[in-house]
Design a protein around this motif. Structure first.
Motif, mmCIF file in Angstrom:
data_model
loop_
_atom_site.group_PDB
_atom_site.id
_atom_site.type_symbol
_atom_site.label_atom_id
_atom_site.label_comp_id
_atom_site.label_asym_id
_atom_site.label_seq_id
_atom_site.Cartn_x
_atom_site.Cartn_y
_atom_site.Cartn_z
ATOM 1 N N MET C 145 4.982 -9.589 10.938
ATOM 2 C CA MET C 145 5.341 -11.171 10.742
ATOM 3 C C MET C 145 5.630 -11.477 9.195
ATOM 4 S SD MET C 145 2.270 -12.592 13.187
ATOM 5 C CE MET C 145 3.043 -13.538 14.277
ATOM 6 N N SER C 216 13.211 -14.039 15.235
ATOM 7 C CA SER C 216 12.776 -13.007 15.728
ATOM 8 C C SER C 216 13.809 -11.875 16.105
ATOM 9 C CB SER C 216 12.173 -13.258 17.241
ATOM 10 O OG SER C 216 13.207 -13.640 17.932
ATOM 11 N N LYS C 221 9.634 -8.806 15.965
ATOM 12 C CA LYS C 221 9.126 -8.956 15.026
ATOM 13 C C LYS C 221 9.441 -10.521 14.788
ATOM 14 C CE LYS C 221 10.154 -4.496 12.830
ATOM 15 N NZ LYS C 221 9.018 -3.747 13.006
ATOM 16 N N HIS C 222 8.216 -11.260 13.863
ATOM 17 C CA HIS C 222 8.821 -12.520 13.622
ATOM 18 C C HIS C 222 8.933 -12.706 12.170
ATOM 19 C CE1 HIS C 222 6.171 -14.226 17.454
ATOM 20 N NE2 HIS C 222 6.185 -12.657 17.375
ATOM 21 N N ALA C 223 9.749 -13.814 11.775
ATOM 22 C CA ALA C 223 9.591 -14.573 10.506
ATOM 23 C C ALA C 223 9.450 -16.007 10.504
ATOM 24 C CB ALA C 223 10.730 -14.027 9.668
ATOM 25 N N ARG D 151 -5.654 -15.298 12.487
ATOM 26 C CA ARG D 151 -5.575 -14.021 13.012
ATOM 27 C C ARG D 151 -6.871 -13.464 13.196
ATOM 28 N NH1 ARG D 151 -0.928 -13.191 8.409
ATOM 29 N NH2 ARG D 151 0.670 -14.135 9.474
ATOM 30 N N GLN D 193 7.694 -18.689 19.906
ATOM 31 C CA GLN D 193 8.241 -17.367 20.192
ATOM 32 C C GLN D 193 6.861 -16.389 20.175
ATOM 33 O OE1 GLN D 193 11.142 -16.987 17.044
ATOM 34 N NE2 GLN D 193 9.671 -15.573 15.779
ATOM 35 N N SER D 195 5.552 -12.140 21.064
ATOM 36 C CA SER D 195 5.861 -10.758 21.660
ATOM 37 C C SER D 195 4.869 -10.020 21.450
ATOM 38 C CB SER D 195 6.966 -10.120 20.471
ATOM 39 O OG SER D 195 6.448 -10.602 19.106
ATOM 40 N N LEU D 197 3.115 -6.845 19.956
ATOM 41 C CA LEU D 197 3.558 -5.793 18.746
ATOM 42 C C LEU D 197 1.815 -5.102 18.537
ATOM 43 C CD1 LEU D 197 4.978 -8.167 16.321
ATOM 44 C CD2 LEU D 197 6.037 -6.483 17.702
ATOM 45 N N SER D 212 4.343 -17.215 17.234
ATOM 46 C CA SER D 212 4.728 -18.185 16.286
ATOM 47 C C SER D 212 5.199 -19.454 17.021
ATOM 48 C CB SER D 212 6.031 -17.710 15.243
ATOM 49 O OG SER D 212 5.610 -16.646 14.638
ATOM 50 N N SER D 226 0.766 -19.388 12.846
ATOM 51 C CA SER D 226 1.086 -18.045 13.000
ATOM 52 C C SER D 226 -0.176 -17.164 13.514
ATOM 53 C CB SER D 226 1.701 -17.423 11.669
ATOM 54 O OG SER D 226 1.733 -15.755 11.618
#
Lengths: 345, 345, 345, 345
Positions: C145, C216, C221-223, D151, D193, D195, D197, D212, D226
């Motif tokens: 991320m 994504s 993967k995220h940003a 997190r 979004q 996922s 990971l 996110s 996040s």
């Protein structure tokens, strides 16, 4: 208007000044001298200037000012010669290791009426300048206690140590000047303790590598200095000023400010690895201030007298260690009643 | 198993301990005594314990341990009485303002064979403990220089100052103990300077409000202490230890850790406003350690001898100020050849 | 070897590059062109270079490379002309506001086989480079991320906004490139939301001033990117990367790092006031990297294709806002099966 | 006045509340119930309270309030029963995994007129409260963008995941509530979004571990969240609010704040290892606020409706992931025209 420079000495600190001069739009590096020919040639070819002898630079009509970066034991003689020759002078600290020799030298400078600035570069660090500015703006009220921590990443070679005049004259001298700069009042008394914790060879050479100093002014303001010749985490340079209304501090600087977090914790990189990178801006600002003094024909600061007093504080500290007592600065300098004599403009 | 407590003194620090005791699952607060009846009653009703006189507590079979929070000039007598009565004793610092009186008191404690712990609460602060632990793990190599900054938010009333024994015995004493705790070697020499910068009435009362201290050990380790009776930004409590392989520091604590950013910059809130909130966890841990010592009948730490030495350092500092010289601790304590005598278990 | 430069455009960013070129020992600024004559003259006299027209620079045999700092709508044409003329090209972002125009332009560059580098200066910031290096060393494991916060001190004039292509193409484009740089995997999907919170005139001009973006990759993967056109505390530029083994972040930079403490708290100064001072080192490193590519005739990075993809991400973000849905990047770029075509060396 | 508590559920979070209740001078823990007998007995013996069945607690005249820490699928039924029985209710989040079930439950609570508080403990963290207070004081002007990073140190067992309702309902729900708390305006639209990971088993169980989220309000304010189920550096809990006049942030918390410096850099310890230690004060403040509401018979906050809306945001996020689009909260909740009905006092 351009100030035309001769550089005396092409060693480590000479290179630092060469870079600062050549990056300054108001300055031109005309010539360099060094007893070690290759050093002079290398620097000359890097910065596109001439190689001349010291004697030639002394007589050069195309040179307005010199930067003295030669060994310490030549400083006073060179200052006197160039002063008489009408050149403006920037001299690396210390002027000499002997207080009386410095006094004599400053009298010559005064007689000649020239500009003399002594290389206490830290006064020109933007962070320390911001500390000073904060004090001057009255933001922390009356200054009461200055705390300086100054540690080198590693000890210099013992050969250097032997010629250095000892840790107080070589290393702490910067902190003495910084303490004066920030206290805003002359220091009256010095107490110091010193030991050898880093390298026994330094002790064998008659010097110390770990020192603590307490300073006090006539009105009772305090400063403390902590020095070590070795800090594994880099070039540790912190100042903090406590006053009647608050406090101001300048934190350590590092080349990159990232932080890595993992199961071991949060880690930021070590500090700068020495003064050349830590004080890059300070050296540029310092030469710029010198040029301003030369151009405006106003007294330079820090002056010769600043150099003299910092040296006297170093001597007082050494005396304090030897005699296990608080030492009056006046024991070293005499009354300085004739202080106006040593303006070291 | 439950340790049953009598509390002597229901003032400010008495309340702190009452809270720590009543929150500890292994402790019970049985009774409180205070010359000022209302204070005793208030505390008793808050914590649901009895009010008894000191004499009654001395004879109470349902009390295992006492916490002495009475005025300093009563400490040594109370320690002797309760020691002889077989009670475990936790006493607030200092044991007495006079080194010889402390020595005599510790001999009585030793003869009685009881448990005595002295209230240097900072040793139990989780942050300072983590510093100590880092040192003990060898992470910074050999300890070389300890730096302690310790400033109160504001000066106490001059009436308090007059009875306090002076800033070295009242305030710096905590830092002397912390320096010993972290240096891991006894202090050999003390140099101090002191002045009145905060409040002239403190000077009139014969005391100082701003002090700097340098300490050295026989092997040349250094410690410096900086104290002020006034810090506008809160209760300033920092320690830093520089060693051969690295350094470790404990930063200041604040009640909330937010940061507000605007055109004036980035601002974090002031620090804790005094020791009660800054050292809440330390006081809880301190009583817990005392209970452990009582339960296990093992020597308490910090011991009576720790209290004695910290007091001697305070006296040496005062002597250093008066005589403008470095003072050997042995000038105050004598050789302490009989140190094993003063275990103050 | 010296790379000889022509500068196209003497405005704000042109000056930044002129300074970086003239400070680089491997570069020479030969000529500058600007439609606004005075701007060209001023810059030429400051840096001692010639003033020439764009056409003259195109034909100048003493110029190896050009830096394009003209208005965006001229970029693609100039790239094509100078590419055909065999000059190496550094072009400020964006190449064009239209993805198809950029594709066409890059085909011309590819056909000519020349060097093209696009001005994503942040890739060259030492702090962000250290973040990238930390990732590449495997210190944080697999990247998961990326969080980017990027806020300007103040909104540009509405006239500028109108010609800018909108906030995504003008401002967020830097963050899109940084996200790609750090994710190490192409972005697959873009979701964005945008609003007008700073200045209603920006809304009237059809643009937004406050945007949030989620990106994504195919592997999940995220940003995230957060942009505002106004931050009272300065130029806010932070990145943070969270990975399977840890995280790495680059904090904000300020010109001076002091801290003032008083009863209101602990205050550090505001951040840099804009990109010229914040990214001084980045601009110097960027030109240096360009010169290395020119000298070694190796492909430049960031390349034309990097410029194209960042622009496509901006377009996808805008589409996401308009259609309230996640937008595939391939909707904008097409399959990029011919991606090897657009190397933009 | 003392509020007498029954505790339903003696698991991990039940213990947290038992400790908070028993440390609160205004509260008494009277009884605990747990289907797992040993858990109830252990907790009862630790805190000196009775063990009773849920049914017995329902009828206990010596119990004023219950804390519901049982499995989620029992919450709504228990709320209804205890509400009808006239007990004040504190219920851990979520009330139920189904929005319609929550609505029905809140109608019962409203009809009974009782006190219901939902366990969004972070609203009571002193640092986050200081952030909220800063906003409320107008120090940062109008709120524009809220950034939440949250997190966990490590993923829970897959068995837990399966019963959790998914990451949005189980983990992000706290951040949804925090976003609402800080935005000061209802959320209108959710984009998310998600996922896998961290752990493929989480994916196999039908859930995500890395998400996110972007939120927007009707007036265009933004929030981003996040989340990751794994952070090697500890329990990562940060919030930051950007406004028209400035910004305010709450940094991460660690158990000890020391820093170790050596040749590898400057390292601070990892963060708290989970919510029990990170939010100790928050849990204490939360119960205290609940007691205040019970004593003053005023509506509790966060209320049942707060619980409902946070759940609806979670559902909207999940829908956004599934449908790759921005989802209106009203799609989940309906118009909430009858919102006044669900006061959940």
């Amino acid at each position: 208007m351009t100030t035309r420079f001769g550089l005396l000495g092409a060693g480590r600190i000479g290179k630092v000044h060469a870079k600062a001069i050549s990056s300054n739009p108001k300055a031109q590096l005309v010539a360099v001298a060094d007893a070690f020919e290759k050093a002079a040639n290398d620097l000359a070819s890097q910065y596109g200037c001439a190689v001349r002898s010291v004697g030639e630079i002394l007589k050069s009509s195309d040179i307005d000012a010199v930067v003295i970066c030669t060994p310490t034991d030549t400083h006073a003689d060179l200052i006197e010669q160039f002063s008489k020759a009408g050149k403006a002078i920037f001299c690396e600290k210390p002027i000499d290791l002997d207080v009386e020799r410095v006094k004599a030298c400053l009298k010559v400078v005064d007689a000649a009426g020239g500009t003399l600035m002594v290389g206490f570069n830290r006064r020109f660090d933007p962070h320390f300048q911001a500390v000073k500015h904060t004090i001057d703006q009255g933001e922390i009220g009356a200054v009461e206690m200055v705390t300086i921590v100054s540690r080198d990443p590693g000890a210099p070679p013992v050969d250097y140590i032997k010629r250095s005049g000892g840790i107080f004259r070589d290393m702490t001298i910067h902190d003495f000047d910084m303490a004066r700069f920030l206290l805003g009042e002359e220091i009256d008394t010095v107490s110091a303790q010193a030991s050898v914790l880093v390298d026994p060879d330094i002790g064998t050479a008659g010097d110390y590598d770990s020192v603590s100093v307490m300073l006090s002014t006539a009105s009772g303001k305090h400063a403390t200095i902590s020095n070590s010749r070795r800090a594994t985490y880099g070039y540790d340079q912190r100042i903090e000023v406590h006053g009647s209304k608050g406090a101001v501090s300048a934190e350590n600087q590092r080349p990159v400010s990232i932080e890595v977090a993992n199961a071991s914790g949060y880690t930021r990189p070590p500090l700068h690895d020495f003064f050349m990178t830590r004080y890059t801006e300070a050296y540029a600002n310092e030469i710029s201030a010198f040029i301003d003094a030369v151009e405006s024909k106003s007294p330079a600061s820090p002056s010769g007298i600043d150099g003299l007093i910092a040296l006297a504080l170093a001597e007082a500290a050494l005396k304090s260690v030897k005699e296990s007592r608080a030492v009056k600065v006046s024991e070293i300098t005499g009354p300085l009643a004739d202080r106006s004599v040593f303006q070291g403009r």
